[in-house]
Each structure stands twice: as structure tokens, then as C-alpha cells.
Write a protein that holds these residues in place. Structure first.
Motif, PDB file in Angstrom:
ATOM      1  N   UNK A 284      -7.866   6.466  -1.047  1.00 46.09           N
ATOM      2  CA  UNK A 284      -7.317   5.182  -1.497  1.00 46.09           C
ATOM      3  C   UNK A 284      -8.021   4.022  -0.796  1.00 46.09           C
ATOM      4  N   UNK A 285      -8.229   4.150   0.506  1.00 45.46           N
ATOM      5  CA  UNK A 285      -8.875   3.063   1.244  1.00 45.46           C
ATOM      6  C   UNK A 285     -10.323   2.867   0.802  1.00 45.46           C
ATOM      7  N   UNK A 286     -10.997   3.939   0.449  1.00 44.22           N
ATOM      8  CA  UNK A 286     -12.369   3.817  -0.052  1.00 44.22           C
ATOM      9  C   UNK A 286     -12.389   3.044  -1.365  1.00 44.22           C
ATOM     10  N   UNK A 287     -11.389   3.264  -2.220  1.00 38.23           N
ATOM     11  CA  UNK A 287     -11.310   2.505  -3.470  1.00 38.23           C
ATOM     12  C   UNK A 287     -11.140   1.011  -3.194  1.00 38.23           C
ATOM     13  N   UNK A 288     -10.283   0.681  -2.240  1.00 34.98           N
ATOM     14  CA  UNK A 288     -10.080  -0.725  -1.913  1.00 34.98           C
ATOM     15  C   UNK A 288     -11.312  -1.325  -1.241  1.00 34.98           C
ATOM     16  N   UNK A 289     -11.942  -0.547  -0.390  1.00 31.01           N
ATOM     17  CA  UNK A 289     -13.129  -1.031   0.311  1.00 31.01           C
ATOM     18  C   UNK A 289     -14.260  -1.329  -0.669  1.00 31.01           C
ATOM     19  N   UNK A 290     -14.419  -0.484  -1.679  1.00 32.67           N
ATOM     20  CA  UNK A 290     -15.527  -0.647  -2.623  1.00 32.67           C
ATOM     21  C   UNK A 290     -15.357  -1.876  -3.505  1.00 32.67           C
ATOM     22  N   UNK A 291     -14.084  -2.281  -3.770  1.00 32.24           N
ATOM     23  CA  UNK A 291     -13.788  -3.432  -4.639  1.00 32.24           C
ATOM     24  C   UNK A 291     -14.488  -3.309  -6.000  1.00 32.24           C
ATOM     25  N   UNK A 292     -14.635  -2.084  -6.471  1.00 39.91           N
ATOM     26  CA  UNK A 292     -15.357  -1.871  -7.726  1.00 39.91           C
ATOM     27  C   UNK A 292     -14.518  -2.290  -8.930  1.00 39.91           C
ATOM     28  N   UNK A 293     -15.188  -2.858  -9.940  1.00 40.74           N
ATOM     29  CA  UNK A 293     -14.560  -3.242 -11.196  1.00 40.74           C
ATOM     30  C   UNK A 293     -15.185  -2.411 -12.309  1.00 40.74           C
TER      31      UNK A 293
ATOM     32  N   UNK B 174       0.810  -1.208   0.000  1.00 38.82           N
ATOM     33  CA  UNK B 174       0.000   0.000   0.000  1.00 38.82           C
ATOM     34  C   UNK B 174       0.852   1.271   0.000  1.00 38.82           C
ATOM     35  N   UNK B 175       2.082   1.169   0.508  1.00 35.33           N
ATOM     36  CA  UNK B 175       2.952   2.348   0.546  1.00 35.33           C
ATOM     37  C   UNK B 175       3.376   2.788  -0.857  1.00 35.33           C
ATOM     38  N   UNK B 176       3.263   1.888  -1.834  1.00 33.74           N
ATOM     39  CA  UNK B 176       3.637   2.228  -3.212  1.00 33.74           C
ATOM     40  C   UNK B 176       2.498   2.909  -3.968  1.00 33.74           C
ATOM     41  N   UNK B 177       1.282   2.766  -3.475  1.00 27.30           N
ATOM     42  CA  UNK B 177       0.119   3.225  -4.233  1.00 27.30           C
ATOM     43  C   UNK B 177       0.024   4.752  -4.205  1.00 27.30           C
ATOM     44  N   UNK B 178      -0.222   5.331  -5.385  1.00 25.83           N
ATOM     45  CA  UNK B 178      -0.220   6.780  -5.508  1.00 25.83           C
ATOM     46  C   UNK B 178      -1.504   7.294  -6.152  1.00 25.83           C
TER      47      UNK B 178
END
Length: 298
Positions: A145-154, A80-84
Motif C-alpha cells: 500500500x505504501x509503495x502505491x502511495x509513494x509512486x503517486x501513479x495515475x 490509511x487504516x481504512x485502505x484495503x
């Protein structure tokens, strides 16, 4: 999944943009601090701690001990530290924060938004100076960023294998995420500098499905065609074994009945009625074109 966090994020984001009307968001203003900024940081961090636990529950299927355990798991499994994310708001004019990695920091450094949050929470008067724009923007980016991961949207890209037309804001007015190109295709020039490890999303190729192609004449004497398929593995394995063979209409209905609770007559009747079919002209088996998706880079 119902996203309980995004409406709160949008409200915080709205207030940050409103703040930009009062404070010109530039590099030399990043150390500006105030009670209002402190309040926004605290609200971001409360959401971050809660959503990190929900992410852990969703993916690990266990109860987390604390937010730190959740962040450690995300770092170990997702880096996660790499994600921008990139800032695209016209109200933000910081050259140093055009692209940022909010989870990439050394403890107690100016980039460590979480330590600043804890200091503000536990000793407001002493640490108010840490409630600055730099901490606020990094906190908001971390929550995004965490909201994007939480949503798991495709996001389905169809037959196109680039994300050039994809809305990469996911509803934000400040940030956009990055997408790692598909390794199966030649890159666009704009994709050549993208580092996959920094991307929150990646383009994946889904294998083609096999389907019955039906050419028929409708009740208006027009010739039309359509595909019938199911995604079930056993259905796909079965239909694939008949690829290249001669297929009759009788075989089609028999095959469909095999993977349905309905009998042959009912399946045929429903098909003719719903598609206004007069007669079927031919039946064959097609391999459908591959489709591409933008999915979480995990």
C-alpha cells in the motif's frame, strides 16, 4: 519519480511465494513461525519505516520526526487504516485474509504487525513465536500500500469511466487494490458494493479541453482531420472565448503564434511539413470529450 522500493518489494514477494511451496497458506497455518519468516518480516518493516518517511517528505515537505509521526499524518489526512487490498494469489488459501486492512489494528493485537516486528527485532529468541505467517502477510500488504502511495501513479482510463480493464495489481503477484467509482456516472453492478473510503484509488473526471479542429487535404489527396491544443490555462481560457465563432486559417496561425516562441510562418510551415498537408479545408473550435483517470484516493 524513481521508485527505489518496488524492486525490493518484488524480491520479498517472490520469496513469500516460494515459502508457500513449503507451507500450505491456510487459516490454520497462520500461526506457523520460523527464522525465515522473521527475516522476511524484518525486511518488510525496514522498507515500511523508510518509505513512510519519504512519503511524508514528498507530501508535507518537511523532515519527519519518526515513522510514527508519518503514520499519524497518513491516518489524519488519508485515513490509511481504512485502505484495503485483496489477495488474489493462487498460493494463498486463507479465508480470513481474502481482504485485509493492514493499518487497521489495535496495539498489541494479532493484527498489529508493527508491534510484532519491534518485538522480533529487539528480542528475537523470546518473541520468535510472533514471526508468523499472519504478521508476514500483513507486513507485506502494508508495504504494498505504501509503495502505491509513494509512486503517486495515475492511470488514464480515456473516455471510459470504469476501471474494469485496469490492471489493479500494479505489478504485484499477490495483491490488488480497489478503485472508488466515479460519482458522475451510473455504477456497474460490480461497483455497487464498493466503499470509497476503503479504496486506494478513485476515478476522477477531467474537464474537457478546447482545441482547434483542422480538416485538411494531404499530399495524397486524402481528407484528414486533427486537433491542436495546449493545456495551459490562459490558452484554454482564450480559445474558449471564440467557441461558436467563425475561424479562419489566418486566425489559427496567429493564435498559435501568440502562445509560442515561433513566428506565424514557421508554425504554419512546420504543421504542413510534419502532417504532409497540401491545403487546409476548414478550421473550427471543438470541445473535446472528457477523460477519466484512476488517481490516488487522498
Amino acid at each position: 519519480m524513481e521508485n527505489l522500493y518496488f524492486p525490493i518489494y518484488q524480491q520479498i514477494e517472490k520469496e513469500v511465494i516460494e515459502l508457500a511451496y513449503s507451507i500450505h497458506f491456510t487459516d490454520n497455518q497462520l500461526n506457523v513461525y520460523s527464522i525465515k519468516i522473521a527475516e522476511l518480516i524484518l525486511r518488510c518493516a525496514v522498507e515500511i519505516e523508510s518509505i513512510s518517511k519519504d512519503i511524508y517528505r514528498n507530501f508535507v515537505k518537511k523532515e519527519p520526526k519518526n515513522p510514527s509521526a508519518c503514520f499519524n499524518w497518513m491516518e489524519k489526512n488519508w485515513h490509511i487504516s481504512c485502505k484495503e487490498v485483496s489477495i488474489v494469489s493462487p498460493f494463498f488459501h486463507m479465508n480470513s485474509l481474502k481482504v485485509l486492512k493492514p493499518f487497521d489494528y489495535k496495539d498489541k493485537s494479532p493484527e498489529d504487525y508493527y508491534s510484532s516486528y519491534c518485538a522480533i527485532k529487539h528480542d528475537r529468541e523470546k518473541n520468535l513465536i510472533k514471526a508468523n505467517l499472519n504478521t508476514l502477510i500483513r507486513s507485506l500488504a502494508a508495504l504494498y500500500i505504501l509503495i502505491l502511495y509513494y509512486s503517486e501513479e495515475r492511470f488514464q482510463l480515456g473516455e471510459g469511466h470504469h476501471a474494469s480493464k485496469l490492471d489493479k495489481s500494479a505489478g504485484s503477484q499477490i495483491f490488488i487494490f480497489s478503485v472508488a467509482p466515479s460519482p458522475d456516472n451510473i455504477l456497474y453492478t460490480s461497483e455497487e458494493g464498493i466503499k470509497p473510503e476503503n479504496c486506494i484509488y478513485k476515478i476522477t473526471r477531467k474537464e474537457s479541453k478546447y482545441a482547434f479542429k483542422i480538416i485538411y487535404q494531404n499530399i495524397f489527396e486524402e481528407t484528414e482531420s486533427m486537433h491542436i491544443l495546449q493545456a495551459r490555462k490562459e490558452y484554454q481560457d482564450d480559445i474558449k472565448s471564440y467557441l461558436g465563432t467563425s475561424i479562419t486559417e489566418a486566425f489559427l496561425w496567429q493564435f498559435q503564434s501568440k502562445y509560442s516562441n515561433e513566428n506565424i510562418e514557421k508554425i504554419r510551415e512546420d504543421f504542413f511539413r510534419s502532417n504532409k498537408v497540401k491545403k487546409i479545408l476548414s478550421v473550427s473550435i471543438d470541445k473535446m470529450k472528457a477523460v477519466f483517470w484512476a488517481e490516488l484516493n487522498i
